[in-house]
Design a protein around this motif. Structure first.
Motif, PDB file in Angstrom:
ATOM      1  N   GLU A   1      20.445  -8.704   8.687  1.00  0.00           N
ATOM      2  CA  GLU A   1      19.123  -8.345   8.172  1.00  0.00           C
ATOM      3  C   GLU A   1      18.374  -7.452   9.156  1.00  0.00           C
ATOM      4  O   GLU A   1      17.711  -6.485   8.751  1.00  0.00           O
ATOM      5  CB  GLU A   1      18.327  -9.631   7.920  1.00  0.00           C
ATOM      6  CG  GLU A   1      16.891  -9.409   7.498  1.00  0.00           C
ATOM      7  CD  GLU A   1      16.119 -10.712   7.400  1.00  0.00           C
ATOM      8  OE1 GLU A   1      14.896 -10.683   7.571  1.00  0.00           O
ATOM      9  OE2 GLU A   1      16.768 -11.763   7.164  1.00  0.00           O
TER      10      GLU A   1
ATOM     11  N   GLU B   1      16.101  -4.003   8.816  1.00  0.00           N
ATOM     12  CA  GLU B   1      14.651  -4.087   8.966  1.00  0.00           C
ATOM     13  C   GLU B   1      14.170  -3.897  10.397  1.00  0.00           C
ATOM     14  O   GLU B   1      13.066  -3.403  10.621  1.00  0.00           O
ATOM     15  CB  GLU B   1      14.157  -5.450   8.449  1.00  0.00           C
ATOM     16  CG  GLU B   1      14.408  -5.666   6.970  1.00  0.00           C
ATOM     17  CD  GLU B   1      13.853  -6.989   6.485  1.00  0.00           C
ATOM     18  OE1 GLU B   1      13.377  -7.789   7.339  1.00  0.00           O
ATOM     19  OE2 GLU B   1      13.876  -7.232   5.269  1.00  0.00           O
TER      20      GLU B   1
ATOM     21  N   ARG C   1       6.309 -12.629   6.159  1.00  0.00           N
ATOM     22  CA  ARG C   1       6.058 -11.328   5.531  1.00  0.00           C
ATOM     23  C   ARG C   1       5.659 -10.272   6.564  1.00  0.00           C
ATOM     24  O   ARG C   1       5.028  -9.280   6.207  1.00  0.00           O
ATOM     25  CB  ARG C   1       4.936 -11.473   4.493  1.00  0.00           C
ATOM     26  CG  ARG C   1       5.220 -12.458   3.371  1.00  0.00           C
ATOM     27  CD  ARG C   1       6.372 -12.001   2.503  1.00  0.00           C
ATOM     28  NE  ARG C   1       6.024 -10.795   1.780  1.00  0.00           N
ATOM     29  CZ  ARG C   1       5.413 -10.785   0.591  1.00  0.00           C
ATOM     30  NH1 ARG C   1       5.096 -11.933   0.010  1.00  0.00           N
ATOM     31  NH2 ARG C   1       5.128  -9.646  -0.011  1.00  0.00           N
ATOM     32  N   GLU C   2       6.049 -10.466   7.831  1.00  0.00           N
ATOM     33  CA  GLU C   2       5.572  -9.553   8.861  1.00  0.00           C
ATOM     34  C   GLU C   2       6.241  -8.181   8.786  1.00  0.00           C
ATOM     35  O   GLU C   2       5.706  -7.216   9.332  1.00  0.00           O
ATOM     36  CB  GLU C   2       5.756 -10.165  10.241  1.00  0.00           C
ATOM     37  CG  GLU C   2       7.196 -10.332  10.679  1.00  0.00           C
ATOM     38  CD  GLU C   2       7.285 -10.846  12.116  1.00  0.00           C
ATOM     39  OE1 GLU C   2       6.253 -10.879  12.794  1.00  0.00           O
ATOM     40  OE2 GLU C   2       8.396 -11.199  12.537  1.00  0.00           O
ATOM     41  N   THR C   3       7.394  -8.061   8.158  1.00  0.00           N
ATOM     42  CA  THR C   3       8.043  -6.749   8.050  1.00  0.00           C
ATOM     43  C   THR C   3       7.681  -6.024   6.757  1.00  0.00           C
ATOM     44  O   THR C   3       7.765  -4.802   6.694  1.00  0.00           O
ATOM     45  CB  THR C   3       9.572  -6.891   8.121  1.00  0.00           C
ATOM     46  OG1 THR C   3      10.020  -7.744   7.061  1.00  0.00           O
ATOM     47  CG2 THR C   3       9.988  -7.487   9.456  1.00  0.00           C
ATOM     48  N   THR C   4       7.274  -6.763   5.740  1.00  0.00           N
ATOM     49  CA  THR C   4       6.954  -6.144   4.451  1.00  0.00           C
ATOM     50  C   THR C   4       5.464  -6.153   4.149  1.00  0.00           C
ATOM     51  O   THR C   4       4.975  -5.293   3.423  1.00  0.00           O
ATOM     52  CB  THR C   4       7.686  -6.869   3.315  1.00  0.00           C
ATOM     53  OG1 THR C   4       7.283  -8.254   3.290  1.00  0.00           O
ATOM     54  CG2 THR C   4       9.197  -6.792   3.513  1.00  0.00           C
TER      55      THR C   4
ATOM     56  N   GLY D   1       1.876  -7.431   2.462  1.00  0.00           N
ATOM     57  CA  GLY D   1       1.573  -7.675   1.065  1.00  0.00           C
ATOM     58  C   GLY D   1       1.150  -9.076   0.719  1.00  0.00           C
ATOM     59  O   GLY D   1       0.807  -9.352  -0.428  1.00  0.00           O
ATOM     60  N   SER D   2       1.160  -9.996   1.686  1.00  0.00           N
ATOM     61  CA  SER D   2       0.777 -11.373   1.394  1.00  0.00           C
ATOM     62  C   SER D   2      -0.655 -11.623   1.835  1.00  0.00           C
ATOM     63  O   SER D   2      -0.988 -11.477   3.011  1.00  0.00           O
ATOM     64  CB  SER D   2       1.725 -12.349   2.116  1.00  0.00           C
ATOM     65  OG  SER D   2       1.271 -13.679   1.957  1.00  0.00           O
TER      66      SER D   2
ATOM     67  N   SER E   1      -1.122  -5.394   5.653  1.00  0.00           N
ATOM     68  CA  SER E   1      -0.087  -4.417   5.996  1.00  0.00           C
ATOM     69  C   SER E   1       0.829  -5.025   7.050  1.00  0.00           C
ATOM     70  O   SER E   1       0.445  -5.961   7.759  1.00  0.00           O
ATOM     71  CB  SER E   1      -0.737  -3.145   6.535  1.00  0.00           C
ATOM     72  OG  SER E   1      -1.456  -3.424   7.729  1.00  0.00           O
ATOM     73  N   PRO E   2       2.058  -4.498   7.202  1.00  0.00           N
ATOM     74  CA  PRO E   2       2.958  -5.036   8.227  1.00  0.00           C
ATOM     75  C   PRO E   2       2.369  -5.034   9.636  1.00  0.00           C
ATOM     76  O   PRO E   2       2.481  -6.031  10.344  1.00  0.00           O
ATOM     77  CB  PRO E   2       4.194  -4.148   8.105  1.00  0.00           C
ATOM     78  CG  PRO E   2       4.199  -3.716   6.673  1.00  0.00           C
ATOM     79  CD  PRO E   2       2.758  -3.537   6.312  1.00  0.00           C
TER      80      PRO E   2
ATOM     81  N   THR F   1      -0.209  -7.806   9.837  1.00  0.00           N
ATOM     82  CA  THR F   1       0.455  -9.104   9.700  1.00  0.00           C
ATOM     83  C   THR F   1       1.181  -9.472  10.984  1.00  0.00           C
ATOM     84  O   THR F   1       1.129 -10.621  11.437  1.00  0.00           O
ATOM     85  CB  THR F   1       1.442  -9.076   8.522  1.00  0.00           C
ATOM     86  OG1 THR F   1       0.744  -8.729   7.313  1.00  0.00           O
ATOM     87  CG2 THR F   1       2.102 -10.425   8.330  1.00  0.00           C
TER      88      THR F   1
END
Length: 357
Positions: free
Chosen positions: A106, A110, A218-221, A223-224, A300-301, A304
């Motif tokens: 992964e 990422e 959700r630190e790489t994507t 949106g949360s 945003s990443p 986050t």
């Protein structure tokens, strides 16, 4: 119980600087005869890669677990507490190495800059280090006594279960929270105190870890919005609970003299200790709350990731507040000194981005 320097890339600014130094403007300088020199790796490249893999700045959040556990159990830290701290450090680092080994595929997509996907550390070496560190952690716990080993064994099992199986499941944050809570109980068990008295502090520390881990997923994507919002609410509740002194365990309660000047009749704790717990609780909130709010308003990443890093750093003032609420001002201040030391180390090692995932 949430990582050799590459050759610098050419940029317009660097290209402009090179052109300014060219003795013949408008023409490229002729190449020198002979083979092109190979870029040399700095001597500290291998050590730097391992420091990044093991997240060394985050190590400063570990000793406070055992110290807060000893304070919550009503025991004075001693040599066995140091063994518990050593065990915690080994098991924590085992989890860091195992985390990157399990996520190497992964991370290649990422986080290609991390030590394993970038090739700076071999995957087999990371897995071997995880196993060796786990063995060392259990050995140190055994040296602290059977009660400590009885806590360290499930702690090690939780670390391996999280990294290999639970991390990407709904049970992942709970497993990470359980690891932190067990780490605090390890300090209580090793010091010879009453582990049952340390359960409330273990629950509070585990709740904080649960919130940070939920945000880190959700630190790489990014949106949360719900995760940082829930972490913000959790921080407010923990600040209030951590600043509320509790009755000391039986041994310390007998030594306290309720009704004497400078003590709290209701709790049997010195008033100054209550003030210290309140101040440290405020420091905890100041460290964690604002980044959580920013990540809520803009998930945003980058924001986050900043919230995750702040949540990790906030672990130290929370540990100190928990020691203070248990009536141990000296232990509380000792834990609090780890926060500036951790920040200084992070700046010196150029590792400002610390992640637990």
């Amino acid at each position: 119980m949430n990582r050799p320097a590459a050759p610098a890339r050419a940029t317009p600014a660097s290209a402009g600087a090179a052109a300014a130094d060219d003795p013949t403007p408008g023409h490229a300088a002729p190449p020198l005869p002979g083979p092109a020199p190979r870029p040399s790796r700095p001597r500290s490249g291998r050590a730097g890669a391992w420091a990044e893999l093991l997240r060394l700045p985050a190590l400063f959040t570990v000793p406070g677990d055992a110290l807060a556990g000893a304070a919550a159990a009503g025991a004075r830290p001693g040599p066995r507490t140091l063994l518990a701290i050593g065990s915690s450090l080994c098991l924590y680092e085992a989890g860091m190495a195992l985390n990157d080994w399990a996520d190497r595929a992964e991370d290649a997509v990422e986080r290609p800059h991390r030590p394993l996907p970038s090739g700076r550390v071999h995957p087999a070496a990371a897995l071997t280090a995880a196993g060796a560190l786990t063995g060392a952690g259990l050995a140190l716990a055994a040296a602290a006594g059977r009660p400590a080993l009885a806590v360290a064994a499930p702690l090690a099992a939780t670390v391996w279960a999280y990294d290999l199986a639970l991390k990407h499941t709904p049970a992942g944050p709970a497993a990470m929270a359980a690891a932190r809570g067990l780490d605090l109980l390890l300090g209580a068990a090793a010091t010879g105190g009453d582990t049952r008295s340390a359960l409330p502090c273990a629950a509070l520390l585990g709740t904080h870890t649960l919130a940070v881990t939920a945000v880190s997923r959700r630190e790489t994507t990014g949106g949360s919005v719900l995760a940082p919002l829930a972490a913000l609410a959790t921080t407010g509740a923990l600040t209030r609970l951590a600043a509320r002194p509790t009755r000391p365990p039986a041994g310390r309660r007998a030594a306290a003299a309720p009704g004497l000047p400078g003590s709290s009749p209701a709790e049997g704790l010195p008033r100054a200790t209550g003030v210290l717990a309140t101040a440290l609780g405020a420091a905890y909130a100041a460290t964690a709350a604002r980044p959580y709010l920013h990540a809520t308003l803009n998930p945003s990443p980058p924001l986050t990731q900043r919230a995750v890093g702040s949540g990790i750093r906030a672990t130290i003032p929370l540990q100190a507040a928990l020691a203070a609420r248990s009536g141990s001002a000296v232990t509380s201040l000792l834990v609090a000194t780890l926060a500036p030391a951790g920040r200084m180390f992070a700046r010196r090692s150029a590792m400002r981005k610390v992640s637990i995932t």
